[in-house]
Design an enzyme around this catalytic site. Structure first.
Site, PDB file in Angstrom:
ATOM      1  N   CYS A 155       0.794  -1.230   0.000  1.00 32.33           N
ATOM      2  CA  CYS A 155       0.000   0.000   0.000  1.00 32.33           C
ATOM      3  C   CYS A 155       0.828   1.283   0.000  1.00 32.33           C
ATOM      4  CB  CYS A 155      -0.924   0.006   1.219  1.00 32.33           C
ATOM      5  SG  CYS A 155      -1.934  -1.483   1.401  1.00 32.33           S
ATOM      6  N   HIS A 171      -2.169   6.687   4.503  1.00 30.66           N
ATOM      7  CA  HIS A 171      -1.125   5.672   4.689  1.00 30.66           C
ATOM      8  C   HIS A 171       0.273   6.123   4.257  1.00 30.66           C
ATOM      9  CE1 HIS A 171      -0.460   1.017   4.893  1.00 30.66           C
ATOM     10  NE2 HIS A 171      -0.048   1.666   5.980  1.00 30.66           N
TER      11      HIS A 171
END
Length: 560
Positions: free
Chosen positions: A76, A132
């Site tokens: 990610c 993130h």
């Protein structure tokens, strides 16, 4: 003579004036970038899967350009860093693992990211969904990195209803849903995918269509939720997939279905606000699905080898498409190799930006290739990644048809083929695609989609593993012992290791190894500092917050 010169001068002035007027009247396109999280290659209908209906995503794909050779990173945070900076993760220090909850670092603050490039071009910039890329200090968060607004979670995952995040390796747990820098407690109990969809639609509906919009919609779906309850969706959505044998696969399918519904609502909102005809819509997954790996979600990368976090095709070859009326040759399948870092220069060029502003990046501007103004690049090079932290890692590079993999991740536990489709599933429903919200919005913008279009394009995206019988002379791929070489065009499922198989292949492998070694010289040091006790959400009303700023403030008060 003077009259002639005067006439020439007038013609020249008119030409310059017309050019300037044309340039002024050229509206920068709205850019809607939808990022899915852990979506498997085999989990969308337009790739040939019948297990999960994705009519809105399929309609967008069939009406636009399907990118069959698009590559993201294996995880990610590295993918998001590459997307927003236009750089390979090795050049930002983001090549290893993901940004963890207690980590006192993130995407380096000296990195300029996509919204910061677009702001001088007049764009209104909004981020919705998963960030993130760090939050321990406010400067790492979206409102301080070029976004006019942010709504979503700072971490990498959370419970889809309670929005709490359980830390890796440390028993910390806290709430994570933010509107800019403020905790949004009102979201508690509401389904994450729906919340993000509603926010994106609200942004579009309230946007002044005369100004260019950049909307970064980074969905959490279909990433797993918490450890105790990883697969979450409304029960009525799960019931639609009762034909799937595995109940967890049913729940995953429902998560994908809600993602698909979101795409339809976003496209419809663009149409309603008279923005669709001047929009570029991109849909991409950040990596492959973790069928059996960490944070497994029952997604399928079949028939590709590998999982999320691995350098195999199932980890890095991702679902991807682009739609825009600005693309004159739409409705096609593009074979162009493309890396997620290419989006920054490509979209910046489409927005009217000067390529000279983008000197220090790895990504390539493929806008002219996507529009058909240039032919596809054949000998294209993609560095998948170099991650050799602690000696247990890998390096992988693709050039043209060939791919070299040296080493692997997680001790090779995920070096396999998984997510085998089941037989008892409904027939592909083309009517559902034609009646989808996305297609209904698109049908008056581009020529109507037909059954023939759907079936032709769908067949072009299916992957055949090209199983061969004459391979006894080939060495098995054991990447932790020696590198592996594949011809991905002929062997997309990575069955046949060509390393040292012939003099010709030796020349290819030496060339690719040399390129990897050149990249190794440019690797940026990884900055990972985890386990800080000051990050504990229990200290901040059970919320994940920018604890680094709070700690500094406390230290200054007590004189430390």
């Amino acid at each position: 003579m003077l009259l002639i010169l005067f006439a020439i001068f007038n013609i020249f002035n008119k030409y310059i004036y017309c050019e300037n007027v044309n340039n002024v009247n050229k509206k920068a396109p709205h850019i809607i970038f939808i990022l899915a999280d852990d979506l498997g290659w085999n989990d969308v209908g337009f790739h040939g899967s019948d297990e999960i209906a994705t009519p809105n995503i399929d309609a967008l794909a069939y009406n636009g350009v399907i990118l069959k050779n698009h590559y993201s990173e294996t995880l990610c945070s590295p993918s998001r860093a590459a997307l927003l900076t236009g750089k390979y993760p090795i050049h930002t220090g983001m090549q290893h693992n993901v940004v963890l909850e207690t980590q006192a670092s993130g995407l380096p603050l000296d990195e300029k990211i996509l919204p910061q490039y677009l702001k001088p071009l007049g764009y209104k910039t909004h981020a919705v969904g998963k960030w993130h890329l760090g939050f321990y200090k406010k400067e790492y968060t979206p409102p301080y990195r070029g976004f006019d607004s942010f709504y979503g979670l700072w971490n990498g995952y959370h419970d889809y209803y309670r929005h709490n995040v359980q830390a890796w390796f440390i028993p910390y747990d806290g709430y994570d849903m933010r509107r800019n820098m403020t905790t949004d407690w009102s979201a508690y109990g509401k389904y994450t995918t729906d919340i993000f969809t509603d926010e994106a639609v609200d942004i579009i509906e309230s946007h002044n269509a005369s100004e260019p919009l950049f909307l970064y919609l980074a969905h959490l779906a279909p990433h797993a939720g918490t450890y105790e309850d990883p697969l979450q969706a409304p029960e009525e959505e799960i019931d639609k997939f009762s034909y799937l044998e595995n109940y967890d696969r049913q729940r995953y399918a429902a998560m994908v279905s809600k993602l698909d519904e979101s795409v339809g609502k976003v496209v419809a909102a663009l149409k309603e606000n008279s923005m669709l005809e001047n929009s570029i819509i991109v849909f991409v997954s950040d990596n492959g699905a973790p069928t059996v790996g960490l944070m497994k979600n029952q997604g399928s990368n079949w028939p590709l080898k590998g999982e999320k976090s691995t350098p195999w095709e199932g980890g890095v070859k991702t679902v991807a498409l682009i739609w825009s009326k600005l693309l004159p040759k739409t409705r096609k399948v593009s074979s162009q190799l493309m890396h997620i870092s290419d989006w920054l220069p490509t979209l910046y060029s489409a927005a009217g930006g000067d390529k000279n502003d983008l000197n220090d990046i790895d990504g390539n501007n493929l806008w002219d290739v996507l529009t058909g103004a240039k032919k596809e690049y054949v000998n294209y090079t993609i560095l998948h990644n170099i991650d050799e932290k602690n000696g247990n890692g890998y390096a992988a590079l693709r050039e043209g048809p060939f791919k070299l993999v040296n080493g692997t991740s997680l001790l090779g536990y995920l070096d396999m083929w998984s997510g085998i489709p089941q037989d008892a599933v409904p027939e592909y429903d083309t009517i559902k695609i034609l009646h989808s919200a996305a297609n209904q919005a698109l049908m008056n913008v581009t020529r109507p989609l037909t059954f023939a279009d759907i079936l032709t394009l769908r067949n072009l995206t299916k992957i055949s593993c090209n199983i061969r019988k004459d391979v006894e002379h080939l060495e098995p791929c054991l990447p932790r012992k020696r590198p592996c070489l594949f011809n991905i065009e002929e062997d997309p499922c990575e069955y046949y290791n060509l390393y040292d198989s012939s003099e010709r292949m030796k020349a290819v492998q030496y060339k690719l190894e040399d390129k990897i070694n050149e990249f190794r010289k440019t690797v940026v040091k990884i900055d990972v500092n985890i386990g800080n006790n000051l990050s504990n959400p229990a200290l901040y009303n059970n919320t994940w917050t920018n604890w680094g700023d709070i700690a500094e403030e406390l230290y200054s008060i007590v004189g430390l």
